[in-house]
Design a protein around this motif. Structure first.
Motif, PDB file in Angstrom:
ATOM      1  N   UNK A  48      53.908  15.467 -18.277  1.00 13.81           N
ATOM      2  CA  UNK A  48      52.609  16.116 -18.503  1.00 13.81           C
ATOM      3  C   UNK A  48      52.530  17.444 -17.762  1.00 13.81           C
ATOM      4  N   UNK A  49      53.206  17.543 -16.603  1.00 21.79           N
ATOM      5  CA  UNK A  49      53.245  18.822 -15.892  1.00 21.79           C
ATOM      6  C   UNK A  49      53.958  19.873 -16.741  1.00 21.79           C
ATOM      7  N   UNK A  50      55.066  19.499 -17.351  1.00 18.81           N
ATOM      8  CA  UNK A  50      55.794  20.420 -18.226  1.00 18.81           C
ATOM      9  C   UNK A  50      54.955  20.780 -19.453  1.00 18.81           C
ATOM     10  N   UNK A  51      54.316  19.783 -20.060  1.00 18.15           N
ATOM     11  CA  UNK A  51      53.560  20.021 -21.286  1.00 18.15           C
ATOM     12  C   UNK A  51      52.340  20.902 -21.043  1.00 18.15           C
ATOM     13  N   UNK A  90      57.269  26.673 -21.621  1.00 15.38           N
ATOM     14  CA  UNK A  90      57.925  27.973 -21.689  1.00 15.38           C
ATOM     15  C   UNK A  90      57.616  28.855 -20.478  1.00 15.38           C
ATOM     16  N   UNK A  91      57.328  28.183 -19.365  1.00 16.14           N
ATOM     17  CA  UNK A  91      57.128  28.881 -18.096  1.00 16.14           C
ATOM     18  C   UNK A  91      58.026  28.250 -17.044  1.00 16.14           C
ATOM     19  N   UNK A  92      58.577  29.065 -16.163  1.00 13.68           N
ATOM     20  CA  UNK A  92      59.386  28.532 -15.076  1.00 13.68           C
ATOM     21  C   UNK A  92      58.455  27.873 -14.054  1.00 13.68           C
ATOM     22  N   UNK A  93      58.717  26.596 -13.758  1.00 11.21           N
ATOM     23  CA  UNK A  93      57.975  25.875 -12.734  1.00 11.21           C
ATOM     24  C   UNK A  93      58.921  25.595 -11.569  1.00 11.21           C
ATOM     25  N   UNK A  94      58.508  25.965 -10.379  1.00  9.29           N
ATOM     26  CA  UNK A  94      59.337  25.723  -9.206  1.00  9.29           C
ATOM     27  C   UNK A  94      59.294  24.243  -8.833  1.00  9.29           C
ATOM     28  N   UNK A 133      65.243  23.323 -19.415  1.00  4.69           N
ATOM     29  CA  UNK A 133      66.279  24.245 -18.952  1.00  4.69           C
ATOM     30  C   UNK A 133      66.213  24.394 -17.433  1.00  4.69           C
ATOM     31  N   UNK A 134      67.391  24.375 -16.815  1.00  6.03           N
ATOM     32  CA  UNK A 134      67.474  24.639 -15.377  1.00  6.03           C
ATOM     33  C   UNK A 134      67.611  26.134 -15.149  1.00  6.03           C
ATOM     34  N   UNK A 154      62.580  24.986 -13.210  1.00  4.84           N
ATOM     35  CA  UNK A 154      62.853  24.405 -14.524  1.00  4.84           C
ATOM     36  C   UNK A 154      61.851  24.947 -15.544  1.00  4.84           C
ATOM     37  N   UNK A 155      62.292  25.007 -16.802  1.00  2.00           N
ATOM     38  CA  UNK A 155      61.435  25.471 -17.891  1.00  2.00           C
ATOM     39  C   UNK A 155      61.479  24.460 -19.026  1.00  2.00           C
TER      40      UNK A 155
END
Length: 245
Positions: free
Chosen positions: A176-179, A183-187, A228-229, A235-236
């Motif tokens: 859910x954090x990714x969703x 399409x944004x880089x999350x540290x 993607x790493x 991660x994206x």
């Protein structure tokens, strides 16, 4: 000092069979504007949780009537209560087990009261952020991406072939954090905060472990990767995400 929200001090419940530790934490945390209750057993803890609103639980592993790690697992199945486990055990396997079964943080005795205070503050801040995120997500029925669908009400993930894929609590929160930020880089730090994973420096690789597990459930051989790493950055989540309200 931490300032109470809307005039109400955060309520911390300490569960430890050592009376000296209970008194130390009642006195120390009380000096920083926290309301503190302290009990010696699982049975007494249940009474307090039934009759009071608790913001954070400080839980000893060794209790006279029940193992603290099992208590953490049971509470995590029932609620999102913030939990810090404290113990005299120094085995790393015990720490990992506590975190995997539902604790948010972990301290080994003897510990500094100031270190516990810092962790209490950090965990309450993170819980507040997650509460805001949960309210934002409350109006979302489902996410769709690359043929997949995550039903938020049922917490059910369906594959493009219609198969239901089981997710652990950590995997669900990570997805859910990714969703919520495709399409944004999350540290790692952002993912740790958003997914309730332990954020102690020793365990910062817990994100990598969880992402590896999530990838194995989402990505099949021969299909484009979904996560993607970005080395040195984070991660994206690659696919476009559709939100159903």
């Amino acid at each position: 000092m931490d300032l109470p929200t809307l005039g109400v001090a955060p309520h911390v419940l300490v569960v430890d069979d050592d009376p000296s530790i209970r008194q130390m934490l009642v006195d120390f945390l009380g000096d920083y504007d926290y309301k503190v209750s302290a009990v010696a057993s699982s049975a007494e803890m249940t009474e307090v949780l039934t009759g009071s609103v608790i913001d954070l639980l400080v839980l000893d592993v060794r209790l006279p009537d029940e193992d603290g790690i099992q208590i953490a697992r049971r509470l995590r199945e029932q609620s999102d209560l913030a939990i810090i486990v404290i113990t005299g055990r120094r085995d790393e396997a015990d720490r990992v087990m506590a975190l995997e079964l539902g604790a948010d943080d972990y301290l080994t005795k003897p510990f500094s009261p100031r270190e516990l205070l810092a962790r209490v503050r950090a965990l309450l801040r993170r819980s507040k952020m997650q509460s805001v995120a949960a309210k934002r997500e409350a109006g979302i029925r489902a996410y769709r991406f690359a043929g997949w669908e995550l039903n938020m009400g049922l917490r059910r993930l369906s594959s493009p072939q219609g198969k239901v894929i089981s997710l652990s609590n950590g995997e669900y929160n990570l997805l859910t954090a990714f969703l919520g930020a495709p399409q944004r880089v999350l540290t790692r730090a952002q993912l740790l905060e958003l997914s309730r994973l332990h954020d102690d420096e020793v365990y910062d690789r817990s994100i990598d472990v969880q992402i590896g597990r999530l990838r194995r459930k989402l990505e099949t051989e021969g299909q484009p990767p979904l996560i993607r790493t970005d080395r040195g950055a984070g991660y994206t989540f690659i696919p476009k995400v559709e939100i159903l309200r």
